[in-house]
Enzyme design. Structure first.
Site, PDB file in Angstrom:
ATOM      1  N   GLY A  15     -27.163 -42.098  -3.181  1.00 50.47           N
ATOM      2  CA  GLY A  15     -27.004 -43.474  -3.654  1.00 50.47           C
ATOM      3  C   GLY A  15     -27.457 -43.623  -5.090  1.00 50.47           C
ATOM      4  O   GLY A  15     -28.442 -43.012  -5.509  1.00 50.47           O
ATOM      5  N   ARG A  76     -21.388 -38.042  -1.841  1.00 55.22           N
ATOM      6  CA  ARG A  76     -22.014 -37.278  -0.759  1.00 55.22           C
ATOM      7  C   ARG A  76     -21.028 -36.179  -0.360  1.00 55.22           C
ATOM      8  O   ARG A  76     -19.860 -36.451  -0.117  1.00 55.22           O
ATOM      9  CB  ARG A  76     -22.352 -38.183   0.422  1.00 55.22           C
ATOM     10  CG  ARG A  76     -23.273 -39.346   0.016  1.00 55.22           C
ATOM     11  CD  ARG A  76     -23.691 -40.184   1.206  1.00 55.22           C
ATOM     12  NE  ARG A  76     -24.322 -41.435   0.792  1.00 55.22           N
ATOM     13  CZ  ARG A  76     -25.594 -41.551   0.446  1.00 55.22           C
ATOM     14  NH1 ARG A  76     -26.364 -40.484   0.443  1.00 55.22           N
ATOM     15  NH2 ARG A  76     -26.098 -42.715   0.093  1.00 55.22           N
ATOM     16  N   ASP A 107     -34.053 -37.999  -0.862  1.00 51.99           N
ATOM     17  CA  ASP A 107     -34.436 -36.895   0.025  1.00 51.99           C
ATOM     18  C   ASP A 107     -33.249 -36.055   0.489  1.00 51.99           C
ATOM     19  O   ASP A 107     -33.364 -34.836   0.642  1.00 51.99           O
ATOM     20  CB  ASP A 107     -35.246 -37.387   1.224  1.00 51.99           C
ATOM     21  CG  ASP A 107     -34.543 -38.480   2.011  1.00 51.99           C
ATOM     22  OD1 ASP A 107     -33.404 -38.855   1.662  1.00 51.99           O
ATOM     23  OD2 ASP A 107     -35.140 -38.966   2.988  1.00 51.99           O
ATOM     24  N   SER A 109     -30.522 -35.408  -1.266  1.00 51.67           N
ATOM     25  CA  SER A 109     -30.178 -34.559  -2.409  1.00 51.67           C
ATOM     26  C   SER A 109     -31.187 -33.418  -2.544  1.00 51.67           C
ATOM     27  O   SER A 109     -30.814 -32.272  -2.832  1.00 51.67           O
ATOM     28  CB  SER A 109     -30.172 -35.393  -3.694  1.00 51.67           C
ATOM     29  OG  SER A 109     -29.292 -36.490  -3.568  1.00 51.67           O
ATOM     30  N   THR A 130     -34.149 -43.408  -6.218  1.00 52.10           N
ATOM     31  CA  THR A 130     -33.758 -44.213  -5.056  1.00 52.10           C
ATOM     32  C   THR A 130     -34.526 -45.524  -5.098  1.00 52.10           C
ATOM     33  O   THR A 130     -35.728 -45.525  -5.398  1.00 52.10           O
ATOM     34  CB  THR A 130     -34.043 -43.499  -3.724  1.00 52.10           C
ATOM     35  OG1 THR A 130     -33.902 -44.434  -2.634  1.00 52.10           O
ATOM     36  CG2 THR A 130     -35.447 -42.911  -3.679  1.00 52.10           C
ATOM     37  N   ASP A 132     -35.437 -47.305  -2.688  1.00 51.18           N
ATOM     38  CA  ASP A 132     -36.281 -47.511  -1.509  1.00 51.18           C
ATOM     39  C   ASP A 132     -37.734 -47.102  -1.720  1.00 51.18           C
ATOM     40  O   ASP A 132     -38.608 -47.488  -0.951  1.00 51.18           O
ATOM     41  CB  ASP A 132     -35.717 -46.737  -0.310  1.00 51.18           C
ATOM     42  CG  ASP A 132     -34.420 -47.342   0.206  1.00 51.18           C
ATOM     43  OD1 ASP A 132     -34.201 -48.544  -0.041  1.00 51.18           O
ATOM     44  OD2 ASP A 132     -33.645 -46.626   0.857  1.00 51.18           O
ATOM     45  N   ASP A 134     -39.198 -44.326  -1.124  1.00 49.90           N
ATOM     46  CA  ASP A 134     -39.677 -43.679   0.097  1.00 49.90           C
ATOM     47  C   ASP A 134     -39.803 -42.160  -0.052  1.00 49.90           C
ATOM     48  O   ASP A 134     -39.690 -41.422   0.931  1.00 49.90           O
ATOM     49  CB  ASP A 134     -38.756 -44.005   1.271  1.00 49.90           C
ATOM     50  CG  ASP A 134     -37.305 -43.605   1.035  1.00 49.90           C
ATOM     51  OD1 ASP A 134     -36.973 -43.218  -0.108  1.00 49.90           O
ATOM     52  OD2 ASP A 134     -36.511 -43.683   1.972  1.00 49.90           O
ATOM     53  N   ARG A 159     -34.743 -70.077  -3.030  1.00 47.57           N
ATOM     54  CA  ARG A 159     -35.782 -71.047  -2.696  1.00 47.57           C
ATOM     55  C   ARG A 159     -35.445 -72.435  -3.247  1.00 47.57           C
ATOM     56  O   ARG A 159     -35.765 -73.459  -2.613  1.00 47.57           O
ATOM     57  CB  ARG A 159     -37.137 -70.585  -3.232  1.00 47.57           C
ATOM     58  CG  ARG A 159     -38.290 -71.501  -2.801  1.00 47.57           C
ATOM     59  CD  ARG A 159     -39.630 -70.995  -3.255  1.00 47.57           C
ATOM     60  NE  ARG A 159     -40.062 -69.813  -2.539  1.00 47.57           N
ATOM     61  CZ  ARG A 159     -40.574 -69.821  -1.320  1.00 47.57           C
ATOM     62  NH1 ARG A 159     -40.675 -70.967  -0.652  1.00 47.57           N
ATOM     63  NH2 ARG A 159     -40.986 -68.711  -0.760  1.00 47.57           N
ATOM     64  N   MET A 174     -32.774 -54.384   0.988  1.00 49.21           N
ATOM     65  CA  MET A 174     -32.581 -53.001   1.394  1.00 49.21           C
ATOM     66  C   MET A 174     -33.905 -52.372   1.841  1.00 49.21           C
ATOM     67  O   MET A 174     -34.974 -52.773   1.409  1.00 49.21           O
ATOM     68  CB  MET A 174     -31.944 -52.195   0.272  1.00 49.21           C
ATOM     69  CG  MET A 174     -30.453 -52.437   0.142  1.00 49.21           C
ATOM     70  SD  MET A 174     -29.668 -51.363  -1.075  1.00 49.21           S
ATOM     71  CE  MET A 174     -27.951 -51.558  -0.597  1.00 49.21           C
ATOM     72  N   GLY A 175     -33.779 -51.367   2.685  1.00 49.67           N
ATOM     73  CA  GLY A 175     -34.944 -50.681   3.239  1.00 49.67           C
ATOM     74  C   GLY A 175     -34.696 -50.359   4.698  1.00 49.67           C
ATOM     75  O   GLY A 175     -35.249 -50.984   5.593  1.00 49.67           O
ATOM     76  N   ARG A 176     -33.817 -49.384   4.938  1.00 47.30           N
ATOM     77  CA  ARG A 176     -33.444 -49.022   6.310  1.00 47.30           C
ATOM     78  C   ARG A 176     -34.605 -48.393   7.061  1.00 47.30           C
ATOM     79  O   ARG A 176     -34.799 -48.626   8.246  1.00 47.30           O
ATOM     80  CB  ARG A 176     -32.251 -48.065   6.270  1.00 47.30           C
ATOM     81  CG  ARG A 176     -31.648 -47.769   7.641  1.00 47.30           C
ATOM     82  CD  ARG A 176     -30.398 -46.921   7.502  1.00 47.30           C
ATOM     83  NE  ARG A 176     -29.422 -47.566   6.647  1.00 47.30           N
ATOM     84  CZ  ARG A 176     -28.459 -46.922   5.997  1.00 47.30           C
ATOM     85  NH1 ARG A 176     -28.371 -45.616   6.077  1.00 47.30           N
ATOM     86  NH2 ARG A 176     -27.599 -47.584   5.262  1.00 47.30           N
ATOM     87  N   ALA A 191     -42.924 -65.501  -0.016  1.00 44.52           N
ATOM     88  CA  ALA A 191     -42.247 -65.684   1.279  1.00 44.52           C
ATOM     89  C   ALA A 191     -43.240 -66.112   2.364  1.00 44.52           C
ATOM     90  O   ALA A 191     -44.408 -65.708   2.342  1.00 44.52           O
ATOM     91  CB  ALA A 191     -41.550 -64.395   1.693  1.00 44.52           C
ATOM     92  N   GLU A 192     -42.731 -66.911   3.301  1.00 44.60           N
ATOM     93  CA  GLU A 192     -43.587 -67.357   4.409  1.00 44.60           C
ATOM     94  C   GLU A 192     -43.784 -66.256   5.445  1.00 44.60           C
ATOM     95  O   GLU A 192     -44.815 -66.204   6.120  1.00 44.60           O
ATOM     96  CB  GLU A 192     -42.976 -68.596   5.074  1.00 44.60           C
ATOM     97  CG  GLU A 192     -43.255 -69.897   4.335  1.00 44.60           C
ATOM     98  CD  GLU A 192     -42.595 -69.962   2.960  1.00 44.60           C
ATOM     99  OE1 GLU A 192     -43.247 -70.468   2.024  1.00 44.60           O
ATOM    100  OE2 GLU A 192     -41.445 -69.512   2.827  1.00 44.60           O
ATOM    101  N   ARG A 252     -30.258 -70.432   7.456  1.00 46.51           N
ATOM    102  CA  ARG A 252     -29.231 -69.721   6.722  1.00 46.51           C
ATOM    103  C   ARG A 252     -29.647 -68.264   6.523  1.00 46.51           C
ATOM    104  O   ARG A 252     -30.826 -67.926   6.531  1.00 46.51           O
ATOM    105  CB  ARG A 252     -28.989 -70.360   5.341  1.00 46.51           C
ATOM    106  CG  ARG A 252     -28.495 -71.793   5.402  1.00 46.51           C
ATOM    107  CD  ARG A 252     -27.049 -71.859   5.895  1.00 46.51           C
ATOM    108  NE  ARG A 252     -26.515 -73.202   5.830  1.00 46.51           N
ATOM    109  CZ  ARG A 252     -26.600 -74.106   6.782  1.00 46.51           C
ATOM    110  NH1 ARG A 252     -27.247 -73.786   7.919  1.00 46.51           N
ATOM    111  NH2 ARG A 252     -26.075 -75.303   6.646  1.00 46.51           N
ATOM    112  N   HIS A 258     -25.895 -54.570  -1.946  1.00 47.09           N
ATOM    113  CA  HIS A 258     -25.848 -53.586  -3.016  1.00 47.09           C
ATOM    114  C   HIS A 258     -26.133 -54.153  -4.403  1.00 47.09           C
ATOM    115  O   HIS A 258     -26.265 -53.378  -5.363  1.00 47.09           O
ATOM    116  CB  HIS A 258     -24.496 -52.873  -3.011  1.00 47.09           C
ATOM    117  CG  HIS A 258     -24.360 -51.879  -1.902  1.00 47.09           C
ATOM    118  ND1 HIS A 258     -24.116 -52.264  -0.607  1.00 47.09           N
ATOM    119  CD2 HIS A 258     -24.481 -50.526  -1.887  1.00 47.09           C
ATOM    120  CE1 HIS A 258     -24.059 -51.181   0.160  1.00 47.09           C
ATOM    121  NE2 HIS A 258     -24.288 -50.121  -0.594  1.00 47.09           N
TER     122      HIS A 258
END
Length: 328
Positions: A15, A76, A107, A109, A130, A132, A134, A159, A174-176, A191-192, A252, A258
């Site tokens: 990515g 890929r 990771d 790659s 990346t 993420d 991670d 907001r 994002m963040g699988r 954020a609440e 909502r 992306h």
């Protein structure tokens, strides 16, 4: 410096992430500084298999430091996962007299690079790219800081409309597999609630927390959800559950998707890319391989590539505590 390295190739894989172009620029110009020839590989490992190579000079990378995406493209490659595909790739590198490789990616790659190195002993250094964040061995991956700012800016805008209409917005980022973006953006945007894969809040606890926020006088709420959160099947199920149990809110959903991977990289990502690119080339010239360059305590360090792949970046428990306090 080791004189045997005369030609280094650079590629982007997996990515895309903001800052990849800045890293390409850094690798190319560091090669020029040390009078080493630099080759760009288009479309990652697939381009390596197809010998989609281009000679790059210091002038080839003019005016790209501010651009998102990657000028070398990314793809890929299923073929590279086969021994035959890797054999073709190696033959092409040897045919073009390429001595070493800089891989910019995540990771997946890096896993390809480790397998390739184990089979052919081909020198390679990785640069983590990346959004993420991670990858073990670095506090920041390329694109992470930009993605945070992109997401936070979007939530700030959401907001405005949430407060205008007494609405509850679920905003998916994002963040699988990791909640770094969600946690940091959630705290930064006020954020609440923040839902991440590492902490299973659960539907009932989430609902209870939202009711508490409502009773304290909040007329609108933002819930930031990492796409890999396990509280429900998906963000839309979460929204439906709250709508069924809290009539007082219009609910909502906004999926940022992306857009977080695009856009001009932040100053932090441009500087980080420049530092990591220089270090990657210098490690190769020193005869070192199978390493990833990264940032720890504002120092550029090298981590064993296999360790970077197998290691885990833990979520910041102190930031989780801060989040709990801030949502009071």
């Amino acid at each position: 410096m080791i004189k045997s390295i005369k030609k280094i190739a650079v590629m982007t894989s997996g990515g895309d992430a903001p800052g990849m172009n800045a890293a390409i620029r850094s690798v190319v110009r560091t090669c020029a500084y040390y009078q080493i020839e630099c080759i760009g590989i288009y479309r990652g490992y697939q381009g390596m298999i197809e010998a989609d190579f281009v000679t790059m000079t210091a002038r080839s990378v003019n005016n790209i430091i501010h651009k998102g995406g990657t000028i070398l493209k990314s793809a890929r490659s299923k073929e590279f996962r086969t021994a035959e595909g890797r054999k073709k790739a190696h033959a092409n590198l040897i045919k073009h007299n390429i001595d070493a490789l800089v891989v910019i990616g995540g990771d997946g790659s890096f896993t390809g690079s480790v397998v390739f190195n184990n089979e052919y002993g081909f020198p390679a250094v990785g640069i983590p790219g990346t959004i993420d964040n991670d990858i073990y061995g670095t506090s920041h991956t390329l694109g992470y800081d930009t993605a945070l700012n992109t997401a936070m800016d979007a939530i700030d805008k959401i907001r405005d409309t949430a407060s205008s209409h007494n609405r509850l917005f679920f905003v998916e980022v994002m963040g699988r597999d990791a909640g770094f973006i969600a946690l940091n953006v959630g705290v930064g945007a006020g954020a609440e609630e923040i839902l991440i894969p590492e902490e299973d809040l659960g539907l009932e606890r989430m609902l209870e927390s939202l009711k508490k926020s409502k009773s304290s006088g909040k007329s609108s709420s933002i819930v930031v959800v990492a796409e890999g959160d396990k509280s429900g099947k998906n963000v839309y199920q979460l929204a439906n559950y709250v709508e069924e149990n809290m009539d007082e809110y219009e609910v909502r959903v906004s999926v940022l998707g992306h857009m977080q991977r695009g856009g001009s990289p932040s100053c932090f990502d441009r500087v980080l890319a420049s530092r990591l690119g220089v270090k990657a080339v210098e490690l190769l010239l020193e005869g070192k391989t199978n390493l990833m360059v990264g940032l720890q305590n504002n120092e550029v360090i090298a981590t064993d590539l296999e360790k970077a792949i197998k290691g885990n970046n833990d979520i910041d428990m102190e930031l989780l505590r801060v989040s709990d306090i801030m949502t009071t």
